[in-house]
Design an enzyme around this catalytic site. Sequence first.
Site, PDB file in Angstrom:
ATOM      1  N   ARG A  78       0.839  -1.189   0.000  1.00 12.84           N
ATOM      2  CA  ARG A  78       0.000   0.000   0.000  1.00 12.84           C
ATOM      3  C   ARG A  78       0.881   1.248   0.000  1.00 12.84           C
ATOM      4  NH1 ARG A  78      -2.943  -3.404  -1.195  1.00 12.84           N
ATOM      5  NH2 ARG A  78      -4.882  -4.104  -0.223  1.00 12.84           N
ATOM      6  N   ARG A 127      -7.988  27.340  -1.361  1.00 11.28           N
ATOM      7  CA  ARG A 127      -7.314  26.045  -1.374  1.00 11.28           C
ATOM      8  C   ARG A 127      -7.171  25.599  -2.828  1.00 11.28           C
ATOM      9  NH1 ARG A 127      -4.610  25.438   3.303  1.00 11.28           N
ATOM     10  NH2 ARG A 127      -5.961  25.754   5.114  1.00 11.28           N
ATOM     11  N   ALA A 182      -6.167  26.252  11.778  1.00 12.81           N
ATOM     12  CA  ALA A 182      -5.573  24.908  11.767  1.00 12.81           C
ATOM     13  C   ALA A 182      -4.176  24.986  11.192  1.00 12.81           C
ATOM     14  CB  ALA A 182      -6.437  23.951  10.947  1.00 12.81           C
ATOM     15  N   LEU A 203      -0.200  22.417  10.577  1.00 11.52           N
ATOM     16  CA  LEU A 203       0.590  21.201  10.709  1.00 11.52           C
ATOM     17  C   LEU A 203       1.335  21.149  12.039  1.00 11.52           C
ATOM     18  CD1 LEU A 203       2.250  21.127   7.169  1.00 11.52           C
ATOM     19  CD2 LEU A 203       0.333  19.728   7.941  1.00 11.52           C
ATOM     20  N   GLU A 254      -0.966  28.154  16.046  1.00  9.81           N
ATOM     21  CA  GLU A 254      -1.766  28.345  14.835  1.00  9.81           C
ATOM     22  C   GLU A 254      -2.869  29.378  15.046  1.00  9.81           C
ATOM     23  OE1 GLU A 254      -1.212  27.371  11.894  1.00  9.81           O
ATOM     24  OE2 GLU A 254       0.406  25.941  12.269  1.00  9.81           O
ATOM     25  N   GLU A 279      -2.930  32.580  12.623  1.00 12.54           N
ATOM     26  CA  GLU A 279      -3.998  32.697  11.630  1.00 12.54           C
ATOM     27  C   GLU A 279      -5.100  33.667  12.026  1.00 12.54           C
ATOM     28  OE1 GLU A 279      -5.583  28.987  10.308  1.00 12.54           O
ATOM     29  OE2 GLU A 279      -3.808  28.560   9.098  1.00 12.54           O
ATOM     30  N   PRO A 315      -7.907   7.923   6.208  1.00  9.73           N
ATOM     31  CA  PRO A 315      -7.103   6.783   6.643  1.00  9.73           C
ATOM     32  C   PRO A 315      -6.817   5.749   5.573  1.00  9.73           C
ATOM     33  CG  PRO A 315      -9.326   6.632   7.532  1.00  9.73           C
ATOM     34  CD  PRO A 315      -9.199   7.998   6.914  1.00  9.73           C
ATOM     35  N   GLY A 316      -7.497   5.801   4.449  1.00 10.06           N
ATOM     36  CA  GLY A 316      -7.192   4.884   3.365  1.00 10.06           C
ATOM     37  C   GLY A 316      -6.011   5.328   2.526  1.00 10.06           C
ATOM     38  N   GLU A 355      -2.344  10.964   8.286  1.00 10.68           N
ATOM     39  CA  GLU A 355      -2.648  12.220   8.973  1.00 10.68           C
ATOM     40  C   GLU A 355      -3.677  12.035  10.091  1.00 10.68           C
ATOM     41  OE1 GLU A 355      -4.062  16.813   8.060  1.00 10.68           O
ATOM     42  OE2 GLU A 355      -4.321  15.272   6.522  1.00 10.68           O
ATOM     43  N   GLU A 384      -2.473  32.786   2.850  1.00 11.74           N
ATOM     44  CA  GLU A 384      -2.946  33.268   4.150  1.00 11.74           C
ATOM     45  C   GLU A 384      -3.190  34.776   4.146  1.00 11.74           C
ATOM     46  OE1 GLU A 384      -0.284  32.013   7.205  1.00 11.74           O
ATOM     47  OE2 GLU A 384      -1.139  29.996   7.301  1.00 11.74           O
TER      48      GLU A 384
END
Length: 230
Positions: free
Chosen positions: A61, A88, A100, A102, A117, A121, A139-140, A144, A169
């Site tokens: 995978r 985005r 939000a 990382l 953050e 922001e 999750p597939g 993250e 931003e």
Amino acid sequence: MAHLGAPGAREQPVVGSSSANIADEESIRTLHSKSTVYQGRIWDVVSDTFSLTPGSTPLTRDYIEHPGAVAVVVLNEQNQVLLLRQYRHPVQMNLWEVPAGLLDIDGEDFVVGAARELAEEADLVAAQWHVLTDFFNSPGSSSEAIRIYLARGISFVPEDQRHVRTEEEAEIKFAWVDLEEAAAAVLGGRVHNPSAVVGILAAAQAARSDFASLRPGNAPWPEHPSNRQR
């Protein structure tokens, strides 16, 4: 009460009939090999070969190896939630989101990252922090893990200490929206950012008990990649 099972001729195993049995759990499988197939600016794509059970045919995978992220649902004294509009590029849309970012600073405490953050922001600091919920974004295809916080008791960062927002931003716009109206926007298909969708609905549910059931801001997060056996 939960009842597990699926329609059809073959009977499916049932875990239990109580909602207390519904909890995700770690499941370590035999890993034969791991390699990086693409190294990106922020995250990499890796390829794992593993077996589901001993002696079974190995599977391969490919997925995004991600440092994880935090998001913040900010509520003011009027029970309004702060939303940010940001462009985005992968979806080529302006999306209404919650603050939000990382978790890309090694060793940084999760709630400290969320506070960072929020300041960068939205130019805000919060006196009260609770965990709303944790989830895997996709999750597939990605490792993250995202933790969403509830932040209250807010005040502004002094103007001379504010972060200079650049690139996408720099276009951020702000709106304070009644929490129930924000939840209605989610259910109406007008808000699509996953952290905003999950966070707003979680906050609306938690508000019904005056947030009494929420975990503290420093609650353990065993599902984050840095805390899981690899």
